[in-house]
Scaffold this active site. Structure first.
Site, PDB file in Angstrom:
ATOM      1  CB  CYS A 154      -0.929  -0.031   1.208  1.00 44.83           C
ATOM      2  SG  CYS A 154      -1.946  -1.502   1.179  1.00 44.83           S
ATOM      3  CD  GLU A 155       4.391   3.433   1.526  1.00 43.43           C
ATOM      4  OE1 GLU A 155       5.059   4.301   0.964  1.00 43.43           O
ATOM      5  OE2 GLU A 155       3.906   3.549   2.658  1.00 43.43           O
TER       6      GLU A 155
END
Ligand SMILES: Cc1ncc(COP(=O)(O)O)c(C=O)c1O
Length: 442
Positions: free
Chosen positions: A369-370
């Site tokens: 989640c980046e």
């Protein structure tokens, strides 16, 4: 999506793969005699594959290039029990920087006297473990460590030490991995006199035997020159120590940092040239200073294990935007934080099926989640890559799993060794049950 008109030739592409890499059939890549797709099927993905022969060959290349030197493998690049065992069998020493690395190596049977303990901030546990296990040398990195170590050794004890000095040299592939410059957390500067001051204090402690100076300039260094400058500066300091204290140091440790190519065409450090020029520079500098030539120590990590490792991922999704095609795989920054940390880019390859599609430049991203979780921003891959495909990333042996995190609780991948056509599990996959079992509060 950019269509690539002249795809790299198969041979050029394999330049950064282990020497054992073959393509028995188009699209079928084998390493150590084992098809990577078969490893993925048997052990699941993501999976890290380590070519044992490549690791051992690299150890031997160092020993051949530096026959008189002590080669100390930097375990921070990657350590597991098999790796400790291989490097021991190949006659290397081991550089560790924590009680954890040290315990793992010694309990595997690695001789403690061939181990060097590093660390800019060694914990009481690190030092106690080192003394309990009888580590060969401890590299002092800060003034406060001297009295602590001397007290822990005790008046009747004895411990060999080196001092990590900062020679004021700017080298290394990225700002975050340059450690030879002044004014940073590692080592003791020659320029501001901290190194000399620390050495005087060590000499006041009879139970500590100073065997030499150490420096580590940084990582991913592709030119010989910085090492030659370091030799001059360190021998200069050795000469001053002889004048002031009558001290003749028998060892000189130049650290590691030898650069490797991650993608075809990238520069790598020429080890033969490094060995020849460092030896000549050291001999010349010592003659000029009137010193005997100290025994050289080097500490390669990345250059031993990096090119021996391959990460194999499965494609989970392919997403087209106005300008890009994002190919998302089932691993990413939790097993390889290097792209996010240093902007490094890899060259993944489609394996397990033969595609006749034109190559295109695709963006291979991780599952985390980046937005910065990008493995390869401009990977040349067949344009028909689709979910379920396997991608293999070469040069994945160093600073991947050793820097792996628990981000998104996906669990760290396993490590599988390949050799002579056989695959065996070295480190198993971290299960969700293991992750859950650490979580003991509510
Ligand atoms: C003291 C020391 N020696 C050796 C190394 C190994 O460096 P490399 O893996 O770039 O060869 C490092 C890496 O950080 C280090 O800090």
């Amino acid at each position: 999506m950019t269509t690539v008109h002249e795809p790299a030739t198969a041979m050029a592409e394999l330049a950064v793969w282990p020497a054992s890499a073959t393509e028995p059939r188009p699209g079928d890549l084998a390493v150590g005699g084992v098809p990577l797709a078969a490893v993925a099927d048997r052990f699941g993905t993501p999976v890290y594959v380590l070519d044992e022969a490549e690791v051992r060959d690299r150890c031997r290349t160092y020993r051949d290039a530096f026959p008189d030197a002590e080669i100390v493998y930097a375990a921070k690049a990657f350590l597991c029990r098999a790796m400790a065992h291989w490097t021991d069998e190949e006659g290397l020493g081991l550089d560790v920087c924590s009680a954890g690395e040290l315990e793992l190596a010694v309990t595997t049977g690695f001789p403690a006297e061939r181990i060097v303990l590093h660390g800019n901030a060694k914990s009481p546990r690190d030092l106690d473990t080192a003394l309990r296990l009888g580590v060969g040398r401890i590299v002092i990195d800060s003034p406060s460590e001297i009295a602590r170590l001397a007290a822990a050794v005790g008046p009747d004890g004895h411990q060999k030490v080196m001092v990590r000095v900062v020679p004021g040299i700017n080298a290394g592939g990225h700002e975050k991995i340059r450690t030879g410059t002044d004014d940073q957390k590692f080592g003791l500067s020659i320029a501001d006199g901290y190194a000399q001051h620390a050495i005087t204090r060590i000499l006041d402690q009879p139970q500590l035997e100073l065997t030499g100076l150490h420096c580590h300039l940084g990582s991913q260094i592709t030119s010989v020159k910085p090492y030659l400058v370091a030799v001059r500066r360190l021998v200069g300091l050795m000469a001053r120590l002889q004048e002031q204290h009558g001290l003749v140091l028998p060892e000189l440790d130049l650290g590691g940092g030898h650069g490797i190519a991650y993608r075809p065409g990238e520069a790598a450090l020429d080890l033969t040239a490094l060995a020849r020029k460092v030896r000549a520079e050291l001999a010349d500098a010592c003659t000029t200073a009137g010193l005997p030539v100290p025994r050289l120590i080097i500490e390669p990590g990345r250059a031993i294990v990096g090119p021996a490792g391959i990460a194999v991922y499965r494609v989970l999704s392919v997403k087209h935007t106005a300008e890009h095609v994002f190919v998302a795989v089932d691993g990413g920054m939790s097993d390889n934080p290097r792209p996010a940390l240093y902007g490094v880019r890899y060259m993944p390859r489609l394996i397990g099926r033969h595609s006749t599609a034109d190559c295109a430049r695709l963006t291979v991203v991780g599952r985390h989640c980046e937005a910065g979780d990008v493995l390869a921003a401009d990977a040349e891959l067949p344009a028909d890559v689709r979910p379920g495909d396997l991608l293999a990333v070469p040069v994945a042996g160093a600073y991947h799993l050793s820097m792996a995190s628990g981000y998104n609780l996906v669990g760290r991948p396993p490590v599988v060794a390949v050799r002579d056509g056989a695959a065996r599990l070295l480190v198993r996959r971290e299960s969700l049950e293991e992750i859950r079992s650490r979580d003991v509060g509510l």
